[in-house]
Motif scaffolding. Structure first.
Motif, PDB file in Angstrom:
ATOM      1  N   GLU A  19       0.824  -1.217   0.000  1.00  0.00           N
ATOM      2  CA  GLU A  19       0.000   0.000   0.000  1.00  0.00           C
ATOM      3  C   GLU A  19       0.853   1.260   0.000  1.00  0.00           C
ATOM      4  O   GLU A  19       0.606   2.196  -0.749  1.00  0.00           O
ATOM      5  CB  GLU A  19      -0.933   0.002   1.225  1.00  0.00           C
ATOM      6  N   LYS A  20       1.859   1.235   0.869  1.00  0.00           N
ATOM      7  CA  LYS A  20       2.712   2.430   1.018  1.00  0.00           C
ATOM      8  C   LYS A  20       3.357   2.800  -0.314  1.00  0.00           C
ATOM      9  O   LYS A  20       3.475   3.965  -0.663  1.00  0.00           O
ATOM     10  CB  LYS A  20       3.791   2.095   2.062  1.00  0.00           C
ATOM     11  N   THR A  21       3.786   1.780  -1.043  1.00  0.00           N
ATOM     12  CA  THR A  21       4.490   2.050  -2.292  1.00  0.00           C
ATOM     13  C   THR A  21       3.542   2.127  -3.485  1.00  0.00           C
ATOM     14  O   THR A  21       3.975   2.401  -4.601  1.00  0.00           O
ATOM     15  CB  THR A  21       5.517   0.933  -2.566  1.00  0.00           C
ATOM     16  N   GLY A  22       2.268   1.898  -3.246  1.00  0.00           N
ATOM     17  CA  GLY A  22       1.278   2.038  -4.310  1.00  0.00           C
ATOM     18  C   GLY A  22       1.193   0.853  -5.238  1.00  0.00           C
ATOM     19  O   GLY A  22       0.474   0.898  -6.239  1.00  0.00           O
ATOM     20  N   PHE A  23       1.900  -0.225  -4.918  1.00  0.00           N
ATOM     21  CA  PHE A  23       1.891  -1.366  -5.837  1.00  0.00           C
ATOM     22  C   PHE A  23       0.533  -2.085  -5.828  1.00  0.00           C
ATOM     23  O   PHE A  23       0.171  -2.744  -6.798  1.00  0.00           O
ATOM     24  CB  PHE A  23       3.025  -2.357  -5.497  1.00  0.00           C
ATOM     25  N   HIS A  24      -0.226  -1.913  -4.744  1.00  0.00           N
ATOM     26  CA  HIS A  24      -1.527  -2.602  -4.664  1.00  0.00           C
ATOM     27  C   HIS A  24      -2.481  -2.138  -5.773  1.00  0.00           C
ATOM     28  O   HIS A  24      -3.446  -2.817  -6.063  1.00  0.00           O
ATOM     29  CB  HIS A  24      -2.148  -2.427  -3.272  1.00  0.00           C
ATOM     30  N   HIS A  25      -2.177  -0.982  -6.387  1.00  0.00           N
ATOM     31  CA  HIS A  25      -3.012  -0.524  -7.499  1.00  0.00           C
ATOM     32  C   HIS A  25      -2.737  -1.307  -8.786  1.00  0.00           C
ATOM     33  O   HIS A  25      -3.533  -1.277  -9.711  1.00  0.00           O
ATOM     34  CB  HIS A  25      -2.757   0.967  -7.770  1.00  0.00           C
ATOM     35  N   SER A  26      -1.567  -1.967  -8.825  1.00  0.00           N
ATOM     36  CA  SER A  26      -1.176  -2.661 -10.061  1.00  0.00           C
ATOM     37  C   SER A  26      -1.634  -4.109 -10.110  1.00  0.00           C
ATOM     38  O   SER A  26      -1.469  -4.769 -11.128  1.00  0.00           O
ATOM     39  CB  SER A  26       0.348  -2.647 -10.220  1.00  0.00           C
ATOM     40  N   VAL A  27      -2.117  -4.619  -8.982  1.00  0.00           N
ATOM     41  CA  VAL A  27      -2.552  -6.025  -8.926  1.00  0.00           C
ATOM     42  C   VAL A  27      -3.920  -6.107  -8.246  1.00  0.00           C
ATOM     43  O   VAL A  27      -4.446  -5.096  -7.789  1.00  0.00           O
ATOM     44  CB  VAL A  27      -1.531  -6.890  -8.130  1.00  0.00           C
ATOM     45  N   ASN A  28      -4.469  -7.294  -8.197  1.00  0.00           N
ATOM     46  CA  ASN A  28      -5.718  -7.489  -7.462  1.00  0.00           C
ATOM     47  C   ASN A  28      -5.372  -8.149  -6.134  1.00  0.00           C
ATOM     48  O   ASN A  28      -4.840  -9.256  -6.124  1.00  0.00           O
ATOM     49  CB  ASN A  28      -6.654  -8.425  -8.239  1.00  0.00           C
ATOM     50  N   VAL A  29      -5.667  -7.437  -5.063  1.00  0.00           N
ATOM     51  CA  VAL A  29      -5.388  -8.022  -3.743  1.00  0.00           C
ATOM     52  C   VAL A  29      -6.687  -8.611  -3.215  1.00  0.00           C
ATOM     53  O   VAL A  29      -7.700  -7.909  -3.123  1.00  0.00           O
ATOM     54  CB  VAL A  29      -4.831  -6.969  -2.760  1.00  0.00           C
ATOM     55  N   ILE A  30      -6.681  -9.902  -2.926  1.00  0.00           N
ATOM     56  CA  ILE A  30      -7.905 -10.550  -2.438  1.00  0.00           C
ATOM     57  C   ILE A  30      -7.629 -11.333  -1.147  1.00  0.00           C
ATOM     58  O   ILE A  30      -6.497 -11.740  -0.903  1.00  0.00           O
ATOM     59  CB  ILE A  30      -8.535 -11.485  -3.513  1.00  0.00           C
ATOM     60  N   ASP A  31      -8.707 -11.512  -0.364  1.00  0.00           N
ATOM     61  CA  ASP A  31      -8.539 -12.187   0.927  1.00  0.00           C
ATOM     62  C   ASP A  31      -8.407 -13.685   0.763  1.00  0.00           C
ATOM     63  O   ASP A  31      -7.658 -14.339   1.456  1.00  0.00           O
ATOM     64  CB  ASP A  31      -9.739 -11.902   1.836  1.00  0.00           C
ATOM     65  N   GLU A  32      -9.233 -14.215  -0.147  1.00  0.00           N
ATOM     66  CA  GLU A  32      -9.200 -15.652  -0.318  1.00  0.00           C
ATOM     67  C   GLU A  32      -9.193 -16.000  -1.784  1.00  0.00           C
ATOM     68  O   GLU A  32      -9.779 -15.281  -2.603  1.00  0.00           O
ATOM     69  CB  GLU A  32     -10.417 -16.286   0.353  1.00  0.00           C
ATOM     70  N   TYR A  33      -8.541 -17.094  -2.074  1.00  0.00           N
ATOM     71  CA  TYR A  33      -8.458 -17.499  -3.471  1.00  0.00           C
ATOM     72  C   TYR A  33      -9.620 -18.413  -3.803  1.00  0.00           C
ATOM     73  O   TYR A  33      -9.783 -19.475  -3.232  1.00  0.00           O
ATOM     74  CB  TYR A  33      -7.114 -18.198  -3.703  1.00  0.00           C
TER      75      TYR A  33
END
Lengths: 488, 114
Positions: free
Chosen positions: B90-104
């Motif tokens: 989050e801090k580096t902003g990389f979460h915008h480039s991928v899909n972060v999900i809780d469960e697969y």
């Protein structure tokens, strides 16, 4: 074992006599083999002992010579030879170094031997055949070459190649003035000894090569370190009524962290703290690039158009411009264009390396204390007042260089007299103690909450606590801190 | 804790399970798995991060490498990152480039792709 053996002799008078003789023969061979192995082992032990002793020596010749001289003396002693020599050879058979038993040769004589090609006589034969050359009596062996002015009459000679696989590393020659002094058994012992010497020789050469290589690398890195220091400000810029201080402790000789303080033509001060991803040389190269791009772009970027329109279109978040002067707001905004310009430059030109930096760039008006900033994915900075942390300057955009054309929001904040702005890299909060536990934000914050007399005192307090915590554990990451205080 | 990465490919979906600490010293292990996954014809990359305890900047660099290596045709899912890893993303902003999900949920991802 002995009792059984005796018993067998006593009990078997005729039928097994031949079998017994065979057994005795085989036992004798075994004893001889064991003796040879023991002798070779003894040489190996001495060699290794000696190498351990000389491990501190750095020069190839020193390590080798001391080690080989002792081995040759030992071989001379074991074989009861009167003279012994050891030549280190090039593959062509050319002598690169000569060692003679009991150090009886002068350096001048050795120098004369170096460069000579051993292609004649017994040595020449051994080099050509790559096997042990044993001469029981030189007068009856054509391989022996008697030179006219030879001061010493040789009758027995033994020459052993030092081979490592197919590679001929050297040759040992042992001499005696009487004939029949070296048996086949001795020759075999010396062959085994030469095998051990080959191993040691190769190890010593590898060690020396490694040592030289590591020293050369160290020297290169030291040059890199010096150049990198040049990319940090020579002197920390100190505007009137402000105190600025910084600390920089790289984990290796060169680092990806940097800080910068510089004067902008708009009478503002540029404040940077950044951490290029990864460590070492690669990070250091990007540090130099990013530091320079930020500096250059920040004083050159100009936005075209009506000031009010530009400011309207580029509002800080959240809300509106804090600065009373439109020109100050504009100059801050223009300087901060350096972040997106640097980001696009790195992302477009160096995307294959996936390098990026977390970077805070603040533009400070030293007269009013107005700070306009972009925090590109960096650790939060803090503003400390009398009663501890007043504000936390969290990331306003992603790390710089990761993706082109991303938006970096800008923010503004006012620094009041007495306020301290402190920034750090993750080497502080992620410093590890010997148990592998992190220093953590919590520890840092508790240090920030205590009042500090000056920025230097605050930085020293963090440094002392952090390094006490890390203790004798290796420092994993670069550690950098920047602190700015509005004194009046 | 030592780093470990295991790659499994089923149809067009590559799944890499990460555990331990992904930093400068272990980044190459991860890079190899990414290379192996990229060599296959995949349209989805699942990064299982539940057991990943630490992500350094060198590790994050590998995630950016992953994004670039896979290109726009591969959807990347980061599954169940721990708090500290998520902070870094989050801090580096990389979460915008991928899909972060809780469960697969394979079925959900498959339907999201269709």
């Amino acid at each position: 074992m002995q009792t059984n053996f005796k018993g067998k002799i006593m009990g078997d008078r005729h039928p097994f006599k031949e079998q017994l003789i065979e057994e005795i023969k085989s036992l004798r061979q075994e004893v001889t083999a064991l003796k040879n192995e023991k002798a070779a082992f003894e040489v190996q032990r001495k060699l290794l002992e000696n190498l351990v002793d000389t491990e501190g020596f750095s020069v190839e010749t020193e390590v080798l010579k001391v080690s080989l001289q002792k081995t040759l003396d030992l071989a001379t002693e074991l074989t009861q030879a009167e003279k012994g020599s050891l030549f280190l050879l090039e593959p062509s058979g050319k002598i690169v170094d000569a060692i003679l038993s009991r150090s009886e040769v002068t350096p001048k004589q050795t120098a004369k031997l170096i460069g000579t090609v051993l292609d004649k006589g017994l040595a020449g034969w051994v080099i050509r055949h790559r096997q042990v050359g044993l001469i029981a009596d030189t007068e009856k062996d054509s391989r022996w070459l008697t030179l006219p002015d030879q001061p010493y009459t040789v009758r027995s000679a033994l020459a052993v190649p030092i081979l490592r696989g197919e590679k001929l590393l050297g040759i040992i020659t042992l001499l005696h003035s009487q004939p029949d002094r070296f048996s086949l058994q001795i020759a075999e012992q010396m062959r085994l000894t030469a095998d051990q010497m080959a191993l040691v020789l190769e190890n010593a050469r590898l060690y020396s090569k490694l040592d030289k290589y590591s020293k050369a690398l160290d020297a290169e890195l030291e040059t890199g370190r010096q150049i990198q220091i040049d990319f940090l400000p020579y002197e920390i810029y100190q505007p009137a009524n402000w105190q600025i201080d910084a600390r920089f402790y790289p984990a290796r000789q060169v680092s990806g962290d940097f800080y910068d303080t510089f004067f902008l033509p708009s009478d503002n001060v540029g404040l940077v703290i950044a951490d290029v991803c990864d460590k070492g040389v690669g990070a250091a190269l990007f540090m130099a690039l990013m530091r320079s791009l930020i500096r250059v772009f920040s004083s050159q970027a100009k936005l075209q158009g009506r000031t009010s329109t530009i400011l309207e279109e580029n509002q800080p978040v959240p809300g509106s411009w804090l600065g009373q002067s439109m020109l100050t707001n504009l100059s801050h905004l223009e300087a901060l264009q350096a972040v997106s310009l640097t980001n696009n430059y790195v992302a477009q030109n160096h995307w294959q390396l996936s390098m990026f930096a977390t970077l805070f760039f603040g533009v400070l008006d030293p007269v009013t204390g107005l700070l306009t900033y972009i925090n590109g994915g960096h650790e939060p900075l803090f503003i400390l007042g009398n009663s501890g942390i007043k504000n936390t300057l969290k990331a306003t955009g992603p790390a710089v260089g990761m993706m082109p054309n991303v938006k970096f929001a800008i923010k503004q904040i006012q620094l009041e007299p007495g306020d301290i702005l402190i920034g750090y890299t993750d080497g502080v909060t992620e410093g590890k103690n010997p148990d592998g536990e992190l220093f953590t934000n919590k520890r840092l914050i508790s240090l920030l909450e205590q009042p500090a007399a000056s920025v230097s005192q605050l930085l020293d307090r963090i440094k002392t606590n952090l390094f006490d915590y890390i203790a004798d554990a290796p420092q994993f990451d670069d550690i950098t801190m920047l602190a700015v205080q509005r004194v009046f | 804790m030592t780093f470990n990465a295991t790659l499994e490919i089923i149809d067009n979906i590559a799944q890499i399970s990460l555990s331990g600490e992904l930093d400068a010293s272990t980044a190459l292990i991860f890079q190899e798995k990414i290379g192996a996954a990229a060599a296959q014809d995949i349209n989805t990359l699942i990064l299982m991060m539940k057991e990943l305890e630490y992500l350094s900047s060198a590790g994050l660099r590998m995630l950016i490498f992953t994004k670039q290596k896979m290109g726009p045709g591969v959807a990347i899912y980061v599954v169940s990152p721990q708090e500290m890893v998520m902070d870094t993303l989050e801090k580096t902003g990389f979460h915008h480039s991928v899909n972060v999900i809780d469960e697969y949920d394979a079925a959900k991802i498959a339907s999201a792709l269709s």
